[in-house]
Write an enzyme that holds these catalytic residues in place. Structure first.
Site, short mmCIF file in Angstrom:
data_model
loop_
_atom_site.label_atom_id
_atom_site.label_comp_id
_atom_site.label_asym_id
_atom_site.label_seq_id
_atom_site.Cartn_x
_atom_site.Cartn_y
_atom_site.Cartn_z
N GLN A 122 0.86 -1.18 0.00
CA GLN A 122 0.00 0.00 0.00
C GLN A 122 0.90 1.24 0.00
O GLN A 122 1.54 1.54 1.01
CB GLN A 122 -0.85 -0.05 1.27
CG GLN A 122 -1.81 1.07 1.43
CD GLN A 122 -2.35 1.09 2.87
OE1 GLN A 122 -1.85 0.39 3.75
NE2 GLN A 122 -3.34 1.89 3.11
N GLY A 123 0.98 1.92 -1.14
CA GLY A 123 1.89 3.07 -1.29
C GLY A 123 1.19 4.39 -1.04
O GLY A 123 0.83 5.09 -1.99
N SER A 125 2.05 6.65 2.22
CA SER A 125 2.89 7.62 2.93
C SER A 125 4.07 8.07 2.09
O SER A 125 4.62 7.31 1.29
CB SER A 125 3.42 7.01 4.23
OG SER A 125 2.37 6.53 5.01
N SER A 157 5.00 -1.23 3.93
CA SER A 157 5.14 -2.62 4.40
C SER A 157 5.17 -3.57 3.21
O SER A 157 4.38 -3.41 2.27
CB SER A 157 3.97 -2.99 5.32
OG SER A 157 3.88 -2.09 6.39
N GLU A 240 -8.23 -1.06 6.45
CA GLU A 240 -6.95 -1.31 7.13
C GLU A 240 -7.13 -1.23 8.65
O GLU A 240 -6.54 -1.97 9.40
CB GLU A 240 -5.93 -0.26 6.66
CG GLU A 240 -4.56 -0.41 7.30
CD GLU A 240 -3.58 0.65 6.81
OE1 GLU A 240 -4.03 1.67 6.24
OE2 GLU A 240 -2.38 0.46 7.01
N GLU A 368 -3.09 9.69 17.73
CA GLU A 368 -3.57 11.09 17.85
C GLU A 368 -4.59 11.37 16.75
O GLU A 368 -5.63 12.00 16.98
CB GLU A 368 -2.40 12.08 17.74
CG GLU A 368 -1.45 12.09 18.94
CD GLU A 368 -0.49 10.91 18.95
OE1 GLU A 368 -0.29 10.28 17.89
OE2 GLU A 368 0.05 10.60 20.03
C1 LIG Z 1 4.68 -0.57 11.21
C2 LIG Z 1 4.29 0.48 10.19
C3 LIG Z 1 3.85 0.07 8.95
C4 LIG Z 1 3.49 1.04 8.00
N1 LIG Z 1 3.09 0.60 6.77
C5 LIG Z 1 2.71 1.52 5.85
C6 LIG Z 1 2.31 1.08 4.54
O1 LIG Z 1 2.28 -0.12 4.25
N2 LIG Z 1 1.95 2.02 3.63
C7 LIG Z 1 1.96 3.36 3.93
O2 LIG Z 1 1.60 4.14 3.06
N3 LIG Z 1 2.39 3.81 5.14
C8 LIG Z 1 2.76 2.92 6.10
N4 LIG Z 1 3.18 3.35 7.34
C9 LIG Z 1 3.30 4.78 7.59
C10 LIG Z 1 2.22 5.33 8.52
O3 LIG Z 1 0.98 5.40 7.86
C11 LIG Z 1 2.68 6.72 8.99
O4 LIG Z 1 3.84 6.52 9.78
C12 LIG Z 1 1.63 7.42 9.81
O5 LIG Z 1 0.51 7.77 9.01
C13 LIG Z 1 2.20 8.69 10.47
O6 LIG Z 1 2.83 9.50 9.53
P1 LIG Z 1 4.32 10.03 9.79
O7 LIG Z 1 5.19 8.87 10.16
O8 LIG Z 1 4.72 10.86 8.62
O9 LIG Z 1 4.21 10.95 11.08
P2 LIG Z 1 3.69 12.45 11.13
O10 LIG Z 1 2.45 12.61 10.35
O11 LIG Z 1 4.84 13.34 10.78
O12 LIG Z 1 3.33 12.61 12.67
C14 LIG Z 1 4.33 12.85 13.67
C15 LIG Z 1 3.62 13.07 15.01
O13 LIG Z 1 2.74 14.21 14.93
C16 LIG Z 1 1.41 13.85 15.28
N5 LIG Z 1 0.43 14.58 14.43
C17 LIG Z 1 0.53 14.83 13.10
N6 LIG Z 1 -0.58 15.50 12.66
C18 LIG Z 1 -1.39 15.66 13.74
C19 LIG Z 1 -2.69 16.24 13.95
N7 LIG Z 1 -3.37 16.78 12.93
N8 LIG Z 1 -3.20 16.23 15.20
C20 LIG Z 1 -2.53 15.66 16.24
N9 LIG Z 1 -1.30 15.07 16.11
C21 LIG Z 1 -0.74 15.07 14.89
C22 LIG Z 1 1.32 12.36 14.97
O14 LIG Z 1 0.30 11.74 15.74
C23 LIG Z 1 2.71 11.88 15.37
O15 LIG Z 1 2.77 11.67 16.77
C24 LIG Z 1 3.56 2.42 8.30
C25 LIG Z 1 4.01 2.83 9.57
C26 LIG Z 1 4.37 1.88 10.51
C27 LIG Z 1 4.85 2.33 11.86
#
Ligand SMILES: Cc1cc2nc3c(=O)[nH]c(=O)nc-3n(C[C@H](O)[C@H](O)[C@H](O)COP(=O)(O)OP(=O)(O)OC[C@H]3O[C@@H](n4cnc5c(N)ncnc54)[C@H](O)[C@@H]3O)c2cc1C
Length: 396
Positions: A122-123, A125, A157, A240, A368
Protein backbone atom coordinates in the site's frame (compact mmCIF):
# COMPACT_ATOMS: atom_id res chain seq x y z
CA UNK A 1 -15.24 -25.97 -5.15
CA UNK A 2 -17.73 -26.81 -2.40
CA UNK A 3 -20.07 -24.11 -1.19
CA UNK A 4 -19.83 -24.00 2.61
CA UNK A 5 -22.00 -20.93 3.11
CA UNK A 6 -25.10 -23.00 4.00
CA UNK A 7 -23.39 -25.22 6.60
CA UNK A 8 -24.26 -24.94 10.27
CA UNK A 9 -21.61 -23.56 12.61
CA UNK A 10 -20.88 -27.05 13.96
CA UNK A 11 -20.60 -28.54 10.47
CA UNK A 12 -18.22 -25.83 9.33
CA UNK A 13 -16.09 -26.19 12.48
CA UNK A 14 -15.92 -29.97 12.02
CA UNK A 15 -14.95 -29.71 8.31
CA UNK A 16 -12.32 -27.09 9.03
CA UNK A 17 -10.87 -29.01 11.97
CA UNK A 18 -10.56 -32.12 9.78
CA UNK A 19 -8.90 -30.11 7.01
CA UNK A 20 -6.45 -28.48 9.41
CA UNK A 21 -5.61 -31.80 11.06
CA UNK A 22 -4.73 -33.21 7.64
CA UNK A 23 -2.92 -30.19 6.17
CA UNK A 24 -1.41 -28.13 9.02
CA UNK A 25 2.09 -27.25 7.78
CA UNK A 26 3.72 -27.05 11.24
CA UNK A 27 5.77 -24.24 12.75
CA UNK A 28 6.95 -21.33 10.64
CA UNK A 29 10.68 -21.18 9.89
CA UNK A 30 12.61 -18.20 11.35
CA UNK A 31 14.69 -17.39 8.24
CA UNK A 32 12.81 -14.51 6.49
CA UNK A 33 13.05 -15.94 2.94
CA UNK A 34 12.06 -19.46 4.03
CA UNK A 35 9.28 -17.99 6.15
CA UNK A 36 7.83 -16.04 3.22
CA UNK A 37 7.86 -19.12 0.95
CA UNK A 38 6.26 -21.18 3.75
CA UNK A 39 3.51 -18.59 4.36
CA UNK A 40 2.74 -18.30 0.64
CA UNK A 41 2.61 -22.09 0.24
CA UNK A 42 0.07 -22.28 3.08
CA UNK A 43 -2.12 -19.65 1.43
CA UNK A 44 -2.03 -21.65 -1.82
CA UNK A 45 -3.12 -24.77 0.09
CA UNK A 46 -6.01 -22.86 1.63
CA UNK A 47 -7.12 -21.34 -1.68
CA UNK A 48 -6.85 -24.57 -3.66
CA UNK A 49 -9.01 -26.33 -1.08
CA UNK A 50 -11.64 -23.58 -0.96
CA UNK A 51 -10.65 -22.23 2.48
CA UNK A 52 -9.61 -18.67 1.49
CA UNK A 53 -11.40 -15.35 1.84
CA UNK A 54 -14.19 -16.37 4.27
CA UNK A 55 -16.15 -13.16 3.69
CA UNK A 56 -15.27 -12.59 0.03
CA UNK A 57 -17.69 -13.22 -2.86
CA UNK A 58 -17.52 -16.75 -4.26
CA UNK A 59 -17.43 -15.28 -7.77
CA UNK A 60 -13.90 -14.00 -7.13
CA UNK A 61 -12.59 -17.06 -5.30
CA UNK A 62 -13.82 -16.37 -1.76
CA UNK A 63 -16.09 -18.50 0.44
CA UNK A 64 -19.02 -16.05 0.74
CA UNK A 65 -19.67 -17.06 4.36
CA UNK A 66 -22.27 -15.20 6.41
CA UNK A 67 -20.91 -13.35 9.44
CA UNK A 68 -21.54 -16.01 12.13
CA UNK A 69 -19.67 -18.59 10.02
CA UNK A 70 -16.80 -16.18 9.44
CA UNK A 71 -16.44 -15.97 13.21
CA UNK A 72 -16.28 -19.79 13.37
CA UNK A 73 -13.67 -19.81 10.60
CA UNK A 74 -11.40 -17.29 12.34
CA UNK A 75 -11.81 -18.99 15.72
CA UNK A 76 -10.79 -22.41 14.36
CA UNK A 77 -7.83 -20.92 12.50
CA UNK A 78 -6.66 -19.13 15.65
CA UNK A 79 -7.04 -22.21 17.85
CA UNK A 80 -5.11 -24.35 15.34
CA UNK A 81 -2.20 -21.82 15.33
CA UNK A 82 -1.95 -21.88 11.56
CA UNK A 83 0.63 -19.62 9.88
CA UNK A 84 -0.54 -16.03 9.38
CA UNK A 85 -0.46 -14.65 5.79
CA UNK A 86 2.73 -12.87 4.63
CA UNK A 87 0.93 -9.57 5.22
CA UNK A 88 -2.61 -8.35 5.83
CA UNK A 89 -2.65 -6.26 2.65
CA UNK A 90 -5.02 -8.66 0.89
CA UNK A 91 -7.70 -7.67 3.40
CA UNK A 92 -6.96 -3.99 2.77
CA UNK A 93 -6.43 -3.79 -1.00
CA UNK A 94 -8.86 -6.60 -1.87
CA UNK A 95 -12.02 -4.91 -0.57
CA UNK A 96 -10.94 -1.67 -2.27
CA UNK A 97 -10.65 -3.37 -5.67
CA UNK A 98 -13.90 -5.24 -5.04
CA UNK A 99 -15.71 -2.01 -4.17
CA UNK A 100 -14.05 0.47 -6.53
CA UNK A 101 -12.51 -1.55 -9.37
CA UNK A 102 -14.03 -2.67 -12.65
CA UNK A 103 -15.02 -6.29 -13.32
CA UNK A 104 -11.90 -6.64 -15.52
CA UNK A 105 -9.73 -5.46 -12.65
CA UNK A 106 -11.45 -7.80 -10.20
CA UNK A 107 -10.98 -10.71 -12.59
CA UNK A 108 -7.33 -9.83 -13.13
CA UNK A 109 -6.26 -9.11 -9.56
CA UNK A 110 -8.57 -10.68 -6.97
CA UNK A 111 -7.94 -14.47 -7.39
CA UNK A 112 -4.10 -14.17 -7.46
CA UNK A 113 -4.32 -11.76 -4.51
CA UNK A 114 -6.39 -14.23 -2.52
CA UNK A 115 -4.09 -17.13 -3.44
CA UNK A 116 -1.05 -14.96 -2.60
CA UNK A 117 0.43 -15.69 -6.03
CA UNK A 118 0.77 -11.92 -6.22
CA UNK A 119 1.59 -9.85 -3.16
CA UNK A 120 0.45 -6.27 -2.80
CA UNK A 121 1.63 -3.31 -0.82
CA UNK A 122 0.00 0.00 0.00
CA UNK A 123 1.89 3.07 -1.29
CA UNK A 124 0.33 5.98 0.57
CA UNK A 125 2.89 7.62 2.93
CA UNK A 126 5.65 9.91 1.66
CA UNK A 127 8.59 11.56 3.43
CA UNK A 128 6.52 14.76 3.82
CA UNK A 129 3.02 13.29 3.82
CA UNK A 130 2.11 10.90 6.67
CA UNK A 131 -0.76 12.09 8.84
CA UNK A 132 -1.19 14.96 6.43
CA UNK A 133 -1.67 12.52 3.58
CA UNK A 134 -3.57 14.79 1.20
CA UNK A 135 -0.39 16.86 0.74
CA UNK A 136 1.25 13.92 -1.10
CA UNK A 137 3.41 14.86 -4.09
CA UNK A 138 4.13 11.71 -6.13
CA UNK A 139 3.11 12.91 -9.59
CA UNK A 140 1.24 10.95 -12.26
CA UNK A 141 1.32 12.73 -15.62
CA UNK A 142 -1.09 11.50 -18.35
CA UNK A 143 0.75 10.29 -21.46
CA UNK A 144 -1.58 8.69 -24.05
CA UNK A 145 -2.92 5.41 -22.65
CA UNK A 146 -0.62 5.64 -19.64
CA UNK A 147 0.52 7.75 -16.72
CA UNK A 148 4.18 8.47 -16.00
CA UNK A 149 4.69 8.30 -12.24
CA UNK A 150 7.56 9.95 -10.35
CA UNK A 151 7.97 10.32 -6.60
CA UNK A 152 8.95 8.68 -3.33
CA UNK A 153 6.97 6.53 -0.87
CA UNK A 154 8.16 5.55 2.60
CA UNK A 155 7.37 3.01 5.36
CA UNK A 156 5.71 0.78 2.77
CA UNK A 157 5.14 -2.62 4.40
CA UNK A 158 6.16 -5.62 2.28
CA UNK A 159 7.30 -3.35 -0.59
CA UNK A 160 10.61 -5.18 -1.03
CA UNK A 161 8.85 -8.39 -2.06
CA UNK A 162 5.52 -7.10 -3.38
CA UNK A 163 4.36 -7.53 -6.98
CA UNK A 164 1.86 -4.65 -6.99
CA UNK A 165 1.41 -1.40 -5.14
CA UNK A 166 -1.88 0.40 -4.57
CA UNK A 167 -0.39 3.85 -5.04
CA UNK A 168 -1.81 7.32 -4.34
CA UNK A 169 -0.57 9.90 -6.84
CA UNK A 170 -1.11 13.58 -7.54
CA UNK A 171 -2.84 14.29 -10.85
CA UNK A 172 -4.32 17.66 -9.90
CA UNK A 173 -2.24 20.83 -9.55
CA UNK A 174 0.10 21.23 -6.56
CA UNK A 175 -1.97 22.23 -3.55
CA UNK A 176 -5.15 20.57 -4.89
CA UNK A 177 -5.28 18.42 -1.73
CA UNK A 178 -7.78 15.58 -1.67
CA UNK A 179 -9.38 16.77 -4.92
CA UNK A 180 -6.28 16.03 -7.06
CA UNK A 181 -5.41 12.47 -6.01
CA UNK A 182 -5.61 9.42 -8.30
CA UNK A 183 -5.28 5.80 -7.19
CA UNK A 184 -3.14 3.56 -9.44
CA UNK A 185 -2.03 -0.08 -9.32
CA UNK A 186 1.72 0.05 -9.96
CA UNK A 187 3.62 -3.03 -11.13
CA UNK A 188 6.55 -3.30 -8.67
CA UNK A 189 8.63 -5.07 -11.33
CA UNK A 190 8.24 -2.23 -13.88
CA UNK A 191 11.33 -0.24 -14.95
CA UNK A 192 11.91 2.76 -12.66
CA UNK A 193 10.64 1.12 -9.42
CA UNK A 194 13.26 0.67 -6.69
CA UNK A 195 12.54 -0.53 -3.12
CA UNK A 196 15.18 -0.06 -0.39
CA UNK A 197 14.51 -2.04 2.79
CA UNK A 198 14.28 -0.18 6.12
CA UNK A 199 15.22 -2.04 9.32
CA UNK A 200 13.06 -1.48 12.41
CA UNK A 201 13.69 -1.99 16.15
CA UNK A 202 12.69 -5.68 15.99
CA UNK A 203 15.71 -6.25 13.71
CA UNK A 204 13.41 -7.14 10.82
CA UNK A 205 13.11 -5.26 7.52
CA UNK A 206 9.35 -5.29 7.12
CA UNK A 207 8.99 -2.04 5.28
CA UNK A 208 10.85 -0.14 2.57
CA UNK A 209 11.32 3.22 0.93
CA UNK A 210 10.17 3.11 -2.69
CA UNK A 211 11.48 5.34 -5.44
CA UNK A 212 9.34 5.76 -8.56
CA UNK A 213 11.28 7.22 -11.47
CA UNK A 214 9.17 7.89 -14.58
CA UNK A 215 7.29 4.60 -14.15
CA UNK A 216 4.78 3.86 -16.94
CA UNK A 217 1.37 2.81 -15.57
CA UNK A 218 -1.46 1.96 -18.03
CA UNK A 219 -4.65 3.99 -17.59
CA UNK A 220 -6.39 0.58 -17.35
CA UNK A 221 -4.62 0.19 -13.98
CA UNK A 222 -6.35 3.20 -12.47
CA UNK A 223 -8.76 2.31 -9.62
CA UNK A 224 -11.75 4.66 -9.94
CA UNK A 225 -11.82 7.96 -11.80
CA UNK A 226 -8.96 10.42 -12.21
CA UNK A 227 -8.74 12.88 -9.29
CA UNK A 228 -11.17 10.76 -7.30
CA UNK A 229 -8.58 8.52 -5.65
CA UNK A 230 -9.13 10.01 -2.20
CA UNK A 231 -12.51 8.25 -1.97
CA UNK A 232 -10.78 4.92 -2.64
CA UNK A 233 -8.00 5.85 -0.20
CA UNK A 234 -10.46 6.59 2.59
CA UNK A 235 -12.20 3.27 2.01
CA UNK A 236 -8.82 1.48 2.01
CA UNK A 237 -7.80 3.10 5.29
CA UNK A 238 -11.16 2.14 6.78
CA UNK A 239 -10.56 -1.53 5.88
CA UNK A 240 -6.95 -1.31 7.13
CA UNK A 241 -8.12 -0.05 10.51
CA UNK A 242 -11.05 -2.36 10.92
CA UNK A 243 -11.97 -5.43 8.85
CA UNK A 244 -8.33 -6.45 8.35
CA UNK A 245 -8.12 -6.67 12.17
CA UNK A 246 -11.18 -8.85 12.72
CA UNK A 247 -9.20 -12.11 12.55
CA UNK A 248 -6.70 -10.61 15.00
CA UNK A 249 -9.54 -10.23 17.52
CA UNK A 250 -10.00 -14.01 17.46
CA UNK A 251 -6.26 -14.64 17.57
CA UNK A 252 -5.94 -12.50 20.66
CA UNK A 253 -8.42 -14.74 22.49
CA UNK A 254 -5.81 -17.46 22.19
CA UNK A 255 -2.86 -15.15 22.94
CA UNK A 256 -4.69 -14.04 26.10
CA UNK A 257 -4.92 -17.65 27.21
CA UNK A 258 -1.16 -17.98 26.59
CA UNK A 259 -0.65 -14.88 28.76
CA UNK A 260 -2.66 -16.42 31.61
CA UNK A 261 -0.48 -19.51 31.30
CA UNK A 262 2.65 -17.33 31.47
CA UNK A 263 1.35 -15.70 34.69
CA UNK A 264 0.77 -19.17 36.20
CA UNK A 265 4.23 -20.40 35.16
CA UNK A 266 5.81 -17.34 36.73
CA UNK A 267 3.84 -17.92 39.97
CA UNK A 268 2.07 -14.55 39.63
CA UNK A 269 -1.47 -15.62 38.79
CA UNK A 270 -2.70 -14.94 42.35
CA UNK A 271 -1.02 -11.56 42.72
CA UNK A 272 -3.92 -9.03 43.05
CA UNK A 273 -2.16 -6.39 40.94
CA UNK A 274 -1.36 -8.89 38.17
CA UNK A 275 -4.91 -10.27 38.31
CA UNK A 276 -6.28 -6.79 37.82
CA UNK A 277 -4.12 -6.25 34.73
CA UNK A 278 -4.96 -9.72 33.41
CA UNK A 279 -8.66 -8.94 33.79
CA UNK A 280 -8.17 -5.80 31.71
CA UNK A 281 -6.48 -7.82 28.96
CA UNK A 282 -9.18 -10.50 28.96
CA UNK A 283 -11.89 -7.83 28.76
CA UNK A 284 -9.99 -5.96 26.05
CA UNK A 285 -9.66 -9.12 23.91
CA UNK A 286 -13.43 -9.68 24.11
CA UNK A 287 -14.22 -6.09 23.22
CA UNK A 288 -11.82 -6.29 20.28
CA UNK A 289 -13.51 -9.41 18.95
CA UNK A 290 -16.98 -7.89 19.23
CA UNK A 291 -15.91 -4.60 17.66
CA UNK A 292 -14.41 -6.56 14.77
CA UNK A 293 -17.71 -8.39 14.24
CA UNK A 294 -19.64 -5.13 14.43
CA UNK A 295 -17.65 -3.51 11.65
CA UNK A 296 -17.66 -6.68 9.54
CA UNK A 297 -21.44 -6.75 9.79
CA UNK A 298 -21.60 -3.17 8.56
CA UNK A 299 -19.35 -3.90 5.59
CA UNK A 300 -21.26 -7.06 4.68
CA UNK A 301 -24.46 -5.02 4.62
CA UNK A 302 -22.83 -2.97 1.86
CA UNK A 303 -21.52 -0.07 3.92
CA UNK A 304 -17.98 1.17 4.57
CA UNK A 305 -16.41 1.12 8.03
CA UNK A 306 -16.47 4.95 8.38
CA UNK A 307 -15.30 6.58 11.62
CA UNK A 308 -15.96 3.31 13.49
CA UNK A 309 -12.69 2.17 11.91
CA UNK A 310 -10.81 4.75 13.99
CA UNK A 311 -12.39 3.39 17.18
CA UNK A 312 -11.26 -0.13 16.32
CA UNK A 313 -7.77 0.89 15.24
CA UNK A 314 -7.22 2.81 18.47
CA UNK A 315 -8.66 -0.03 20.55
CA UNK A 316 -6.51 -2.59 18.73
CA UNK A 317 -3.24 -0.62 18.93
CA UNK A 318 -3.51 0.25 22.62
CA UNK A 319 -4.76 -3.27 23.50
CA UNK A 320 -1.86 -5.13 21.91
CA UNK A 321 0.68 -2.73 23.38
CA UNK A 322 -0.80 -3.20 26.88
CA UNK A 323 -0.88 -6.99 26.51
CA UNK A 324 2.79 -7.19 25.59
CA UNK A 325 3.79 -4.71 28.31
CA UNK A 326 2.16 -7.01 30.85
CA UNK A 327 3.92 -10.04 29.32
CA UNK A 328 7.31 -8.32 29.64
CA UNK A 329 6.53 -7.37 33.26
CA UNK A 330 5.61 -11.00 33.99
CA UNK A 331 8.96 -12.12 32.60
CA UNK A 332 10.73 -10.03 35.29
CA UNK A 333 14.49 -9.73 34.71
CA UNK A 334 14.18 -12.05 31.67
CA UNK A 335 12.18 -9.23 30.07
CA UNK A 336 15.44 -7.33 29.63
CA UNK A 337 17.05 -10.03 27.46
CA UNK A 338 17.47 -10.11 23.70
CA UNK A 339 14.40 -11.91 22.24
CA UNK A 340 16.76 -14.48 20.68
CA UNK A 341 18.49 -15.27 24.00
CA UNK A 342 18.37 -19.08 24.56
CA UNK A 343 17.49 -18.52 28.25
CA UNK A 344 14.06 -17.29 27.14
CA UNK A 345 13.15 -20.40 25.13
CA UNK A 346 9.64 -19.86 23.70
CA UNK A 347 9.14 -16.66 25.74
CA UNK A 348 11.23 -14.74 23.18
CA UNK A 349 7.99 -14.34 21.22
CA UNK A 350 6.61 -12.04 23.95
CA UNK A 351 9.61 -9.75 23.61
CA UNK A 352 9.40 -9.73 19.81
CA UNK A 353 5.70 -8.87 20.18
CA UNK A 354 6.58 -6.10 22.64
CA UNK A 355 9.01 -4.53 20.16
CA UNK A 356 6.68 -5.03 17.18
CA UNK A 357 3.69 -3.43 18.87
CA UNK A 358 5.53 -0.18 19.64
CA UNK A 359 4.49 0.69 16.07
CA UNK A 360 0.84 -0.26 16.58
CA UNK A 361 -0.09 3.30 17.56
CA UNK A 362 1.65 4.76 14.47
CA UNK A 363 0.89 2.51 11.48
CA UNK A 364 -2.46 2.94 9.66
CA UNK A 365 -2.69 6.45 11.14
CA UNK A 366 -1.39 7.47 14.56
CA UNK A 367 -3.42 7.28 17.76
CA UNK A 368 -3.57 11.09 17.85
CA UNK A 369 -5.21 11.11 14.42
CA UNK A 370 -7.65 8.34 15.42
CA UNK A 371 -8.58 10.25 18.60
CA UNK A 372 -9.17 13.45 16.65
CA UNK A 373 -11.38 11.58 14.17
CA UNK A 374 -13.37 10.01 17.01
CA UNK A 375 -13.74 13.36 18.78
CA UNK A 376 -14.85 15.05 15.58
CA UNK A 377 -16.85 12.43 13.69
CA UNK A 378 -18.16 10.10 16.41
CA UNK A 379 -18.57 12.33 19.46
CA UNK A 380 -19.14 15.63 17.65
CA UNK A 381 -16.71 17.49 19.90
CA UNK A 382 -14.98 20.70 18.81
CA UNK A 383 -11.48 19.75 17.56
CA UNK A 384 -9.92 22.97 18.91
CA UNK A 385 -6.74 24.28 17.39
CA UNK A 386 -5.67 21.02 15.67
CA UNK A 387 -5.16 21.21 11.89
CA UNK A 388 -8.46 20.65 10.03
CA UNK A 389 -9.24 16.94 10.06
CA UNK A 390 -10.19 16.86 6.38
CA UNK A 391 -6.50 17.23 5.50
CA UNK A 392 -5.41 14.20 7.53
CA UNK A 393 -5.70 10.43 7.37
CA UNK A 394 -9.32 10.60 8.47
CA UNK A 395 -11.33 7.60 7.31
CA UNK A 396 -14.59 9.51 6.90
C1 LIG B 1 4.68 -0.57 11.21
C2 LIG B 1 4.29 0.48 10.19
C3 LIG B 1 3.85 0.07 8.95
C4 LIG B 1 3.49 1.04 8.00
N1 LIG B 1 3.09 0.60 6.77
C5 LIG B 1 2.71 1.52 5.85
C6 LIG B 1 2.31 1.08 4.54
O1 LIG B 1 2.28 -0.12 4.25
N2 LIG B 1 1.95 2.02 3.63
C7 LIG B 1 1.96 3.36 3.93
O2 LIG B 1 1.60 4.14 3.06
N3 LIG B 1 2.39 3.81 5.14
C8 LIG B 1 2.76 2.92 6.10
N4 LIG B 1 3.18 3.35 7.34
C9 LIG B 1 3.30 4.78 7.59
C10 LIG B 1 2.22 5.33 8.52
O3 LIG B 1 0.98 5.40 7.86
C11 LIG B 1 2.68 6.72 8.99
O4 LIG B 1 3.84 6.52 9.78
C12 LIG B 1 1.63 7.42 9.81
O5 LIG B 1 0.51 7.77 9.01
C13 LIG B 1 2.20 8.69 10.47
O6 LIG B 1 2.83 9.50 9.53
P1 LIG B 1 4.32 10.03 9.79
O7 LIG B 1 5.19 8.87 10.16
O8 LIG B 1 4.72 10.86 8.62
O9 LIG B 1 4.21 10.95 11.08
P2 LIG B 1 3.69 12.45 11.13
O10 LIG B 1 2.45 12.61 10.35
O11 LIG B 1 4.84 13.34 10.78
O12 LIG B 1 3.33 12.61 12.67
C14 LIG B 1 4.33 12.85 13.67
C15 LIG B 1 3.62 13.07 15.01
O13 LIG B 1 2.74 14.21 14.93
C16 LIG B 1 1.41 13.85 15.28
N5 LIG B 1 0.43 14.58 14.43
C17 LIG B 1 0.53 14.83 13.10
N6 LIG B 1 -0.58 15.50 12.66
C18 LIG B 1 -1.39 15.66 13.74
C19 LIG B 1 -2.69 16.24 13.95
N7 LIG B 1 -3.37 16.78 12.93
N8 LIG B 1 -3.20 16.23 15.20
C20 LIG B 1 -2.53 15.66 16.24
N9 LIG B 1 -1.30 15.07 16.11
C21 LIG B 1 -0.74 15.07 14.89
C22 LIG B 1 1.32 12.36 14.97
O14 LIG B 1 0.30 11.74 15.74
C23 LIG B 1 2.71 11.88 15.37
O15 LIG B 1 2.77 11.67 16.77
C24 LIG B 1 3.56 2.42 8.30
C25 LIG B 1 4.01 2.83 9.57
C26 LIG B 1 4.37 1.88 10.51
C27 LIG B 1 4.85 2.33 11.86
Amino acid sequence: MSDRSALTADQLAAELQAFLAAHHPGRMPRDPAERLAFQKAWQVTLFDNGWSGPGWPQRWGGMGLPLPLQAVYHREMALARVPVPPNNIATIVGPTILARGTDEQRERWIPPLLRYDELWCQGFSEPDAGSDLTSLRTRAVPDGDSYRVTGRKVWISSAAFADWMLCLTRTGPAGSGAAGITCLAVDMHAPGVRAAKLRDMTGGAHFAEVELDDVVVPVAHRIGAENEGWTAARATMGYERSTSLSAAGMRYQRVTRDLLELARRRGLADDPYVRDRLAQVVTGARLLEWSGQRVLARVLEGGEPGPLASVIRLQHGTFEQGLHELAVDLLGPHGQLDPADPALERDGAWLRGFLRTRASTIGAGTSEIQRTTIADKVLGLPVGSAPPIKSTRSSR
